[in-house]
Design a protein around this motif. Structure first.
Motif, PDB file in Angstrom:
ATOM      1  N   LYS A 125       0.805  -1.387  -0.388  1.00 54.15           N
ATOM      2  CA  LYS A 125       0.079   0.047   0.197  1.00 54.15           C
ATOM      3  C   LYS A 125       1.154   1.084   0.029  1.00 54.15           C
ATOM      4  O   LYS A 125       2.208   1.162   0.083  1.00 54.15           O
ATOM      5  N   LYS A 126       0.339   1.853  -0.107  1.00 51.01           N
ATOM      6  CA  LYS A 126       0.982   3.736  -0.366  1.00 51.01           C
ATOM      7  C   LYS A 126       1.414   3.683   2.049  1.00 51.01           C
ATOM      8  O   LYS A 126       0.729   3.371   2.284  1.00 51.01           O
ATOM      9  N   CYS A 127       2.549   4.359   1.516  1.00 51.59           N
ATOM     10  CA  CYS A 127       2.967   4.586   3.447  1.00 51.59           C
ATOM     11  C   CYS A 127       1.831   5.246   3.638  1.00 51.59           C
ATOM     12  O   CYS A 127       1.570   5.664   4.746  1.00 51.59           O
ATOM     13  N   GLU A 128       1.598   6.518   3.343  1.00 50.24           N
ATOM     14  CA  GLU A 128       0.671   7.288   3.938  1.00 50.24           C
ATOM     15  C   GLU A 128      -0.499   7.406   3.799  1.00 50.24           C
ATOM     16  O   GLU A 128      -1.081   7.679   4.373  1.00 50.24           O
ATOM     17  N   ASP A 129      -0.893   6.254   3.315  1.00 48.79           N
ATOM     18  CA  ASP A 129      -2.727   6.340   3.397  1.00 48.79           C
ATOM     19  C   ASP A 129      -2.636   5.070   4.775  1.00 48.79           C
ATOM     20  O   ASP A 129      -3.314   4.322   5.636  1.00 48.79           O
ATOM     21  N   LEU A 130      -1.062   4.810   5.199  1.00 43.45           N
ATOM     22  CA  LEU A 130      -1.116   3.298   6.149  1.00 43.45           C
ATOM     23  C   LEU A 130      -1.558   4.258   8.163  1.00 43.45           C
ATOM     24  O   LEU A 130      -0.986   5.538   7.928  1.00 43.45           O
ATOM     25  N   THR A 131      -1.800   3.019   8.940  1.00 37.09           N
ATOM     26  CA  THR A 131      -1.569   4.058  10.079  1.00 37.09           C
ATOM     27  C   THR A 131      -0.667   4.648  10.712  1.00 37.09           C
ATOM     28  O   THR A 131       0.114   3.652  10.521  1.00 37.09           O
ATOM     29  N   GLN A 132      -0.256   4.681  11.519  1.00 36.75           N
ATOM     30  CA  GLN A 132       1.513   5.012  12.544  1.00 36.75           C
ATOM     31  C   GLN A 132       1.986   3.439  13.139  1.00 36.75           C
ATOM     32  O   GLN A 132       2.320   3.272  12.180  1.00 36.75           O
ATOM     33  N   GLN A 133       0.899   2.204  13.746  1.00 37.03           N
ATOM     34  CA  GLN A 133       1.495   1.254  13.741  1.00 37.03           C
ATOM     35  C   GLN A 133       1.833   0.686  12.555  1.00 37.03           C
ATOM     36  O   GLN A 133       2.699  -0.238  12.435  1.00 37.03           O
ATOM     37  N   GLU A 134       1.099   0.858  11.520  1.00 33.96           N
ATOM     38  CA  GLU A 134       1.161  -0.380  10.038  1.00 33.96           C
ATOM     39  C   GLU A 134       2.198   0.200   9.603  1.00 33.96           C
ATOM     40  O   GLU A 134       2.721  -0.508   9.098  1.00 33.96           O
ATOM     41  N   ARG A 135       2.550   2.010   9.222  1.00 33.85           N
ATOM     42  CA  ARG A 135       4.265   2.017   9.145  1.00 33.85           C
ATOM     43  C   ARG A 135       5.306   1.160   9.924  1.00 33.85           C
ATOM     44  O   ARG A 135       6.305   1.638   9.712  1.00 33.85           O
ATOM     45  N   ALA A 136       4.950   1.280  10.965  1.00 32.59           N
ATOM     46  CA  ALA A 136       6.335   1.389  12.137  1.00 32.59           C
ATOM     47  C   ALA A 136       5.985  -0.280  11.728  1.00 32.59           C
ATOM     48  O   ALA A 136       7.126  -1.107  11.684  1.00 32.59           O
ATOM     49  N   ASP A 137       5.569  -1.222  11.318  1.00 40.15           N
ATOM     50  CA  ASP A 137       5.768  -2.637  10.740  1.00 40.15           C
ATOM     51  C   ASP A 137       5.915  -2.447   9.892  1.00 40.15           C
ATOM     52  O   ASP A 137       6.230  -4.092   9.602  1.00 40.15           O
ATOM     53  N   SER A 138       6.054  -2.186   8.373  1.00 40.13           N
ATOM     54  CA  SER A 138       6.221  -2.606   6.962  1.00 40.13           C
ATOM     55  C   SER A 138       7.491  -1.769   7.008  1.00 40.13           C
ATOM     56  O   SER A 138       8.622  -1.196   6.781  1.00 40.13           O
ATOM     57  N   ILE A 139       8.317  -2.678   6.090  1.00 42.79           N
ATOM     58  CA  ILE A 139       9.605  -2.310   5.157  1.00 42.79           C
ATOM     59  C   ILE A 139       8.713  -1.177   3.904  1.00 42.79           C
ATOM     60  O   ILE A 139       8.148  -1.076   3.601  1.00 42.79           O
ATOM     61  N   HIS A 140       9.813   0.342   4.064  1.00 46.38           N
ATOM     62  CA  HIS A 140       9.221   1.197   3.255  1.00 46.38           C
ATOM     63  C   HIS A 140      10.486   1.602   1.843  1.00 46.38           C
ATOM     64  O   HIS A 140      11.620   1.183   2.043  1.00 46.38           O
ATOM     65  N   LEU A 141       9.338   1.070   0.833  1.00 46.87           N
ATOM     66  CA  LEU A 141      10.522   1.338  -0.495  1.00 46.87           C
ATOM     67  C   LEU A 141      10.271   2.290  -0.625  1.00 46.87           C
ATOM     68  O   LEU A 141       8.745   2.948  -1.044  1.00 46.87           O
ATOM     69  N   TYR A 142      11.621   2.772  -1.049  1.00 44.94           N
ATOM     70  CA  TYR A 142      12.241   4.035  -2.172  1.00 44.94           C
ATOM     71  C   TYR A 142      12.782   3.865  -3.440  1.00 44.94           C
ATOM     72  O   TYR A 142      13.827   3.460  -3.118  1.00 44.94           O
ATOM     73  N   ILE A 143      11.837   4.490  -4.703  1.00 45.98           N
ATOM     74  CA  ILE A 143      12.407   3.742  -5.692  1.00 45.98           C
ATOM     75  C   ILE A 143      13.209   5.397  -6.623  1.00 45.98           C
ATOM     76  O   ILE A 143      11.922   6.419  -6.126  1.00 45.98           O
ATOM     77  N   HIS A 144      14.560   5.528  -6.781  1.00 48.95           N
ATOM     78  CA  HIS A 144      14.543   6.715  -7.231  1.00 48.95           C
ATOM     79  C   HIS A 144      15.968   7.265  -7.511  1.00 48.95           C
ATOM     80  O   HIS A 144      16.628   6.478  -7.211  1.00 48.95           O
TER      81      HIS A 144
END
Length: 213
Positions: A114-133
């Motif tokens: 999902k989009k990181c900004e659409d997640l709850t604070q806890q969901e963001r804390a539990d996820s790998i954040h992917l950035y491609i650039h």
């Protein structure tokens, strides 16, 4: 005993897979991946396993800050080039690469996307954040320490590209260092985008994110 035997088989499959990745990396010339053959798994940072012996790892994507747009520079800038693949197509290649590699050879499953900004604070804390650039460092923290790195998805892209930012996301360049996967095609008489870098960098960086040093 059967469960122990299966886990040993999965470990052997991953070891064999790492060897194949290293050989492939050497063949296609992606030097960033040639150290894969020396990887070791760090149990202390392993992701938890469910009762059915699967390891589900949530991934979120920093779409607003990410980009797949890159052209050839310098002497080649005036030459024809095909349309730049969309970021969504790059992400699909990442998913397919992980499905055909880590997921195929183990009980790992990368979920959500999902989009990181659409997640709850806890969901963001539990996820790998992917950035491609194109300017992103090829980077990932190790194992569970990759969880939550990248913030809430609303930061400035320069923060993601900063090599000294200890909270930077799991990230990589879609077309390799210096656009090495933007290749000239004589049949098309133009530069074309090849997904070798996207696929192999994804396998490599997510290898760190699951616990391979």
């Amino acid at each position: 005993k059967l469960r122990t035997k299966l886990k040993k088989m999965k470990t052997l499959n991953i070891t064999a897979f790492l060897t194949r990745v290293a050989l492939l990396a050497s063949w296609i010339g992606i030097t960033q991946l040639q150290s894969v053959h020396a990887s070791i798994f760090v149990n202390a940072v392993a992701w938890p396993t469910t009762d059915d012996d699967y390891t589900n790892i949530p991934v979120c994507m920093h779409y607003e800050q990410s980009s797949s747009i890159q052209k050839k520079a310098g002497y080649f800038a005036w030459l024809p080039i095909e349309s730049n693949p969309s970021l969504e197509s790059v992400v699909e290649k990442v998913k397919n690469a992980l499905t055909g590699s880590w997921e195929k050879h183990s009980s790992l499953r990368f979920i959500d996307w999902k989009k990181c900004e659409d997640l709850t604070q806890q969901e963001r804390a539990d996820s790998i954040h992917l950035y491609i650039h194109p300017d992103a460092p090829n980077n990932s923290a190790l194992g569970v320490y990759s969880k939550g790195r990248g913030g809430d998805g609303t930061g400035d892209k320069n923060d993601y590209n900063d090599q000294n930012n200890v909270n930077r996301a799991t990230s990589f360049k879609p077309w390799g260092n210096n656009g090495q996967c933007i290749k000239w095609s004589w049949s098309k008489f133009s530069f074309e985008y090849r997904f070798d870098c996207t696929e192999q960098y994804a396998i490599h960086e997510f290898g760190h994110a699951i616990g391979f040093h």
